[in-house]
Enzyme design. Structure first.
Site, PDB file in Angstrom:
ATOM      1  N   HIS A  33      17.607 -33.870  18.004  1.00 32.01           N
ATOM      2  CA  HIS A  33      16.527 -34.130  18.961  1.00 32.01           C
ATOM      3  C   HIS A  33      15.311 -34.740  18.290  1.00 32.01           C
ATOM      4  O   HIS A  33      15.195 -34.760  17.063  1.00 32.01           O
ATOM      5  CB  HIS A  33      16.133 -32.858  19.727  1.00 32.01           C
ATOM      6  CG  HIS A  33      15.550 -31.752  18.912  1.00 32.01           C
ATOM      7  ND1 HIS A  33      16.322 -30.733  18.389  1.00 32.01           N
ATOM      8  CD2 HIS A  33      14.280 -31.476  18.522  1.00 32.01           C
ATOM      9  CE1 HIS A  33      15.537 -29.882  17.732  1.00 32.01           C
ATOM     10  NE2 HIS A  33      14.286 -30.316  17.790  1.00 32.01           N
TER      11      HIS A  33
ATOM     12  N   GLN B  46      12.917 -33.225  23.052  1.00 28.33           N
ATOM     13  CA  GLN B  46      12.390 -31.867  23.216  1.00 28.33           C
ATOM     14  C   GLN B  46      10.877 -31.990  23.453  1.00 28.33           C
ATOM     15  O   GLN B  46      10.134 -32.359  22.536  1.00 28.33           O
ATOM     16  CB  GLN B  46      12.658 -31.057  21.948  1.00 28.33           C
ATOM     17  CG  GLN B  46      12.155 -29.623  22.001  1.00 28.33           C
ATOM     18  CD  GLN B  46      12.307 -28.933  20.654  1.00 28.33           C
ATOM     19  OE1 GLN B  46      11.873 -29.442  19.635  1.00 28.33           O
ATOM     20  NE2 GLN B  46      12.947 -27.771  20.652  1.00 28.33           N
TER      21      GLN B  46
END
Lengths: 145, 145
Positions: free
Chosen positions: A7, A60
């Site tokens: 991420h 994220q």
């Protein structure tokens, strides 16, 4: 062994507004949300694509739950933007130890709990050419040993 | 439609030293290097994983070739770190137009040439919650229209 970009962690002031920006602009949908009190963040994971190691890559989005959290302090200093990047591995313990042995500072003595039940650790950005770098083993990934 | 994290663009002062850091620390190897005179960068692409849209995710390490380039000015202000993120699409022209129509500033009138013969454009970070965001259509991706 690091096998994917797991991420990109993005610090934001208003999680709901930032989630809405990513939905309205690109069509990205929320895959998961949670509050991590230890990290002092409220977060949303947006799943972008699957990866050839059987995992996936996410954005994220991170809103601090308190000003004195790591993300809160970072945001006060830098403003909104990319806070860290994360690589996926089947063995965060083994990789963290190997990397520590190369002289890179690992911020946690033992991995802690990250998004979606994963186990995570961080490498010091000053040892990584300015990039705060996370290592992640997903909850669903079988341990390598 | 954006279908993958194409790359994370990382600004560095010394490309060779940064490539060596990523090789020695994580085992990441150089997939491609080039100089982009228009962008004012010397760069190395490290391929991290394949993606389920048939593409791949890379780290893009960027050293400015001149101080007055966009990356050179950014580095002088911010130091080494994550400079931008990039999403892959089969249709950078169509996606850029659609995103422009939503009121997000697109920095180029028409896409320009990026890494490995791709066609790229950038979105203004102030319209993207602080994140300089690139859209990429790889040279090998068939056009969507």
């Amino acid at each position: 062994m690091l096998t994917r970009i797991d991420h990109i962690g993005i610090a934001c002031r208003d999680l709901d507004a930032t989630v809405e920006f990513y939905r309205a602009t690109y069509g990205f949908e929320v895959f998961h949300t949670e509050v991590n009190e230890e990290q002092g963040v409220r977060e949303a994971m947006l799943r972008i694509n699957g990866t050839d190691d059987g995992g996936a890559s996410y954005l994220q989005l991170l809103e601090p739950t308190r000003e004195d959290s790591a993300v809160g302090k970072w945001l006060a200093k830098n403003g909104e933007g990319v806070h860290h990047i994360a690589f996926g591995t089947a063995d965060v313990d083994g990789d963290a130890e190997a990397i520590r042995g190369k002289g890179v500072r690992v911020l946690y003595e033992e991995p802690r709990i990250g998004s979606m039940g994963s186990r995570i650790t961080f490498l010091h950005p000053k040892d990584c050419h300015g990039v705060l770098t996370e290592l992640v083993t997903s909850a669903e990934t079988p341990p390598a040993h």
